[in-house]
Design an enzyme around this catalytic site. Sequence first.
Site, PDB file in Angstrom:
ATOM      1  N   HIS A  79      11.877  28.965  23.064  1.00 35.42           N
ATOM      2  CA  HIS A  79      13.249  28.648  22.652  1.00 35.42           C
ATOM      3  C   HIS A  79      13.221  28.211  21.195  1.00 35.42           C
ATOM      4  CE1 HIS A  79      17.423  27.312  23.086  1.00 35.42           C
ATOM      5  NE2 HIS A  79      17.075  26.287  22.329  1.00 35.42           N
TER       6      HIS A  79
ATOM      7  N   ASP B  89      25.805  22.404  31.817  1.00 40.34           N
ATOM      8  CA  ASP B  89      25.514  22.459  30.385  1.00 40.34           C
ATOM      9  C   ASP B  89      26.564  23.275  29.648  1.00 40.34           C
ATOM     10  OD1 ASP B  89      23.926  22.192  27.916  1.00 40.34           O
ATOM     11  OD2 ASP B  89      23.775  24.353  28.164  1.00 40.34           O
TER      12      ASP B  89
ATOM     13  N   ARG C  71      31.199  19.055  23.925  1.00 38.59           N
ATOM     14  CA  ARG C  71      30.514  18.396  22.795  1.00 38.59           C
ATOM     15  C   ARG C  71      30.899  19.052  21.471  1.00 38.59           C
ATOM     16  NH1 ARG C  71      24.710  19.353  24.220  1.00 38.59           N
ATOM     17  NH2 ARG C  71      24.270  18.402  22.212  1.00 38.59           N
TER      18      ARG C  71
ATOM     19  N   SER D 198      20.214  19.423  27.217  1.00 40.09           N
ATOM     20  CA  SER D 198      20.934  20.701  27.236  1.00 40.09           C
ATOM     21  C   SER D 198      19.939  21.871  27.217  1.00 40.09           C
ATOM     22  CB  SER D 198      21.861  20.754  26.019  1.00 40.09           C
ATOM     23  OG  SER D 198      22.296  22.057  25.763  1.00 40.09           O
TER      24      SER D 198
ATOM     25  N   LYS E 225      18.646  24.264  30.861  1.00 43.71           N
ATOM     26  CA  LYS E 225      18.811  25.719  30.942  1.00 43.71           C
ATOM     27  C   LYS E 225      17.474  26.401  31.134  1.00 43.71           C
ATOM     28  CE  LYS E 225      20.957  25.888  26.987  1.00 43.71           C
ATOM     29  NZ  LYS E 225      21.983  25.504  26.058  1.00 43.71           N
TER      30      LYS E 225
HETATM   31  N1  URA Z   1      21.273  24.246  21.623  1.00 42.38           N
HETATM   32  C1  URA Z   1      21.525  23.974  22.928  1.00 42.38           C
HETATM   33  O1  URA Z   1      21.254  24.788  23.798  1.00 42.38           O
HETATM   34  N2  URA Z   1      22.037  22.795  23.242  1.00 42.38           N
HETATM   35  C2  URA Z   1      22.349  21.863  22.331  1.00 42.38           C
HETATM   36  O2  URA Z   1      22.816  20.813  22.693  1.00 42.38           O
HETATM   37  C3  URA Z   1      22.116  22.158  20.975  1.00 42.38           C
HETATM   38  C4  URA Z   1      21.566  23.367  20.645  1.00 42.38           C
END
Ligand code: URA
Length: 434
Positions: free
Chosen positions: A82, A161, A168, A183, A187
């Site tokens: 990621h 999320d 957010r 977050s 995922k």
């Molecule tokens: N990327 C994400 O997946 N979540 C966040 O909160 C910030 C960046």
Amino acid sequence: MEIPELIRTKRDGQPLTRQQIFDFIRRYTSGEIPDYQAAALLMAIYFRGLDPRETADLTEAMMHSGEVLDLSEFPAPKVDKHSTGGVGDKTSLIIAPVAAAGGLVVPMISGRGLGHTGGTLDKLEAIPGFNTRLSLADFRRVLKACGAALIGQTSELAPADRKLYALRDVTATVESIPLISASIMSKKLAEGIDALVLDVKTGSGAFMKRLADSRELARRMVELGAACGTPLQAIITDMSQPLGHAVGNALEVIECLEALKGRAPRDLMEVSRELTAQMFLLGGVETSLASARGRFDALIVSGAALETFARIVAGQGGDARITEDYSRLPAALHQESFVAWESGYVSALDAETVGRASMRLGAGREQLEAAIDPAVGLVFEKKVGDPVVHGERIAVIHANDRSRLEEARQMIRAGTRIAPEPQTPPPLILECIP
Ligand code: URA
């Protein structure tokens, strides 16, 4: 506990219990708790933070807010990468096929570009026919056939999320390290992975502009991985200038295809190699970084990675002939040079400004649902540290709209610096954590 009491607890700096966190996530996801109360809690968390135990509880609650993929039918190690996002950050299109060709299973769930940063899904969708909205059944089918599949977030995985991130975004509560950590991790854990490599970008084009903040995020994520039982290796990499030469969706696909043929710019290859090598180590298919890097290079040289990429493209409905015929990708009507206005050495190509220029051309979006133009963008022929002479080309601007081309040119001019004395390029890989 009633929601105002929960908000008051965090507002006053007290920790929330696991039970409170799970209840909140369950009731917010089902629509029982309104956005205004969730927003107040998010703001309290923004100011008061979450301790490591609360962050792990929040991650787990969000991960279990939907389906958690069970990939136990795949015997190979399931490892994903990621990135916190940047400009010209296209490594997923290189890493996923190399890692899959090297014996890992890569169930990659990616995002779209927002603001000045690009997104993997937009790049993939520049490929005619490529479907990033596979059902989970088709996702498994491609994973089985190719070892990697790349799709967008679905409503089944970590729905809490999705909902919280949208809230957010409009309540100025994105920039909170515990919320970002939970977050991302919720995922990723919902993908059913065994391990994760995290590319934390730092510099003007990154989400975290200061090294200290990137380091803090990386540390918190590693800690969170340990608390959740998922090994995580974080690497902090430079995002003060774009990664590679291309910025813009189809242009970045071409650069990735070149990379899979061993012809990528040095910086792009180095970051992709390092991240993939860490994936091989975490997955246990290699035992030293040197041999893991060697495996990356060998898979490029043999053509196995390119062949895997072509199979992924075909498996997801795309036109795999693009791997050899770039004219099948969308191309912009106008291509114009941006040249050096004096001689010297490139001392800055400000990543955020370049990202905004590319967005102005139509390659990016301000709002999550806005359409983008896959053909447009920029290709840099010079990077920081390169010598230039007056009139020499620094970049090619690819545009479909002339007025936007001129605006983009002015923006690039504002973000580019030429110095009279030789310049050292910024270090690319700054730190590995742990
Ligand atoms: N990327 C994400 O997946 N979540 C966040 O909160 C910030 C960046």
